[in-house]
Design an enzyme around this catalytic site. Structure first.
Site, PDB file in Angstrom:
ATOM      1  N   ASN A 230      33.316  35.814  47.997  1.00  0.00           N
ATOM      2  CA  ASN A 230      33.824  36.210  46.685  1.00  0.00           C
ATOM      3  C   ASN A 230      33.231  35.359  45.580  1.00  0.00           C
ATOM      4  O   ASN A 230      33.150  34.137  45.682  1.00  0.00           O
ATOM      5  CB  ASN A 230      35.355  36.108  46.646  1.00  0.00           C
TER       6      ASN A 230
ATOM      7  N   GLY B  43      42.921  41.191  53.324  1.00  0.00           N
ATOM      8  CA  GLY B  43      42.595  42.605  53.387  1.00  0.00           C
ATOM      9  C   GLY B  43      42.047  43.172  52.099  1.00  0.00           C
ATOM     10  O   GLY B  43      41.687  44.352  52.053  1.00  0.00           O
TER      11      GLY B  43
ATOM     12  N   HIS C 219      40.188  40.754  49.526  1.00  0.00           N
ATOM     13  CA  HIS C 219      39.046  39.943  49.093  1.00  0.00           C
ATOM     14  C   HIS C 219      37.838  40.083  50.020  1.00  0.00           C
ATOM     15  O   HIS C 219      36.694  40.060  49.561  1.00  0.00           O
ATOM     16  CB  HIS C 219      39.448  38.472  49.009  1.00  0.00           C
TER      17      HIS C 219
ATOM     18  N   ASP D 298      44.405  31.182  47.692  1.00  0.00           N
ATOM     19  CA  ASP D 298      44.039  31.423  46.291  1.00  0.00           C
ATOM     20  C   ASP D 298      45.222  32.060  45.560  1.00  0.00           C
ATOM     21  O   ASP D 298      45.075  32.964  44.728  1.00  0.00           O
ATOM     22  CB  ASP D 298      42.807  32.317  46.201  1.00  0.00           C
TER      23      ASP D 298
END
Length: 388
Positions: free
Chosen positions: A221, A251, A253, A276
């Protein structure tokens, strides 16, 4: 020493950080693990976990932006940090790094001071601070506010490492925007340095590894991808054995195929589960929206997005990450539990005190039911059960 009462916890399945041991009695004294016995010794209060329950090391989350309805950026105070830690405890997290995303230097200074004070006050579970930015690539900002990204200056090494030896400091930066020598200077002052929000073709990442950088922040990411002719940040992270990588297994990122590839290439010894997480995790008000730097962030299920659809952190707990990694990411349960505790502890250099169930280690534990829901937690010997 902890003032928590001495006790014994028994479970049919005890995971010591690397492997399942079967039924054991874990003896807690003074906030530490005193023994792993075949049977509970007499004379101590006994907590017997229900059939099928698992006793494992408490989860260690390296990337926690908020929880309990608050964000560290909005309220860099010891009280907010305590609220965030308490919110994540219900998801099995017993130790964490409060995370400040890119912000102006006075806010960074305030956040470092707040973490130092929280540690001094003994707020449970606070290991230090994660400063994610503001020295990131404007080409890969993610949900970070571009107006808060900054150019590195001479005084920023001291700013970022202001916590000193009072706790762990993790710095996420884009290697290509850091002047040569920056990473080495941060590492020399005790910081762990991780690459993230980077558009690098891989060359600056590799140079930073030579200076002591050792991590990749939320793998896949907000970073340059592996292509046929350019390794990018993803290629370096997957291919260089010096790299530990955090990954968000929610599910949203990262797809399940990519999770499986990361597990196979890095293994449970270098892949680390992170959340995060943002303010909605453990928010007693159950708010579906919050504001981040003037932008409305909306929660739909467990997905958080900004007005343009950009993912804005997560509403994930560490227990949820373990469940997803074990059911969809190709990991065994033992591997997922290792990624959630011992591996991040090892990367931070704390695996001599947390991340294992072994004599002398902190009594930081998570109790999981048959479905891997959190039945209870123990932080420095202080037990909190679900619903109470």
């Amino acid at each position: 020493m902890s003032d928590s009462p001495d006790r014994v916890i028994t479970a049919e399945r005890v995971f010591d950080g690397e492997r399942f041991l079967g039924a054991r009695a874990v003896v807690l004294r003074g906030g530490r693990i005193a023994d792993l016995a075949e049977a509970p010794p007499p004379g101590l209060p006994l907590l017997r976990l229900p059939p099928g329950a698992i006793l494992a090391p408490g989860f260690v989350d390296l990337q926690v932006n908020g929880g309990g309805g608050v964000l560290l950026n909005d309220d860099p105070s010891p009280a907010a940090i305590a609220r965030i830690a308490a919110a994540h405890r219900s998801g099995g997290t017993t130790a964490l790094l409060p995370t400040l995303i890119s912000d102006h230097r006075p806010v960074i200074r305030a956040a470092v001071a707040a973490v130092a004070e929280a540690i001094a006050q003994g707020v449970p579970g606070i290991l230090g601070i994660h400063l994610e930015g503001p020295f990131l690539s404007p080409r890969r900002p993610g949900i970070h506010d571009p107006a808060r990204l900054a150019v590195f200056t001479e005084g920023d090494v001291a700013l970022l490492t202001g916590l000193g030896d009072r706790g762990v400091t993790l710095v996420t930066l884009a290697p290509e925007v850091a002047p040569p020598g920056t990473v080495a200077a941060l590492v020399a002052r005790g910081a762990r340095v991780s690459a993230g929000h980077t558009a690098d073709d891989g060359s600056a990442f590799r140079a930073a590894l030579d200076e002591g950088l050792s991590g990749a922040t939320h793998l896949f990411n907000a970073m340059s991808q592996l292509t046929a002719r350019e390794e990018g940040a993803v290629g370096v992270a997957l291919g260089d054995p010096r790299v530990f990588a955090g990954i968000i297994a929610d599910g949203h990122h990262v797809g399940d195929t990519a999770l499986g590839i990361a597990r196979r290439l890095l293994g449970p010894d270098r892949l680390m589960l992170v959340t995060d997480a943002m303010a909605p995790v453990g928010d007693p008000a159950g708010n579906a929206t919050f504001t981040l730097f003037g932008r409305a962030i909306t929660r739909r299920g467990d997905r958080l997005t900004g007005p343009d659809g950009t993912l804005a952190g997560s509403a994930l707990t560490m227990a949820g990450a373990v469940r997803h990694m074990a059911s969809r990411g190709g990991a065994s349960l033992a591997e997922a539990l290792t990624m959630a505790a011992l591996t991040p502890a090892r990367w931070l250099g704390l695996d001599d005190r947390i991340g294992r169930i072994a004599p002398g280690f902190a009594a930081d534990l998570v109790m999981l039911d048959r479905d891997l829901g959190v039945h209870g937690t123990c932080v420095r010997g202080d037990v909190m059960m679900r619903g109470g």
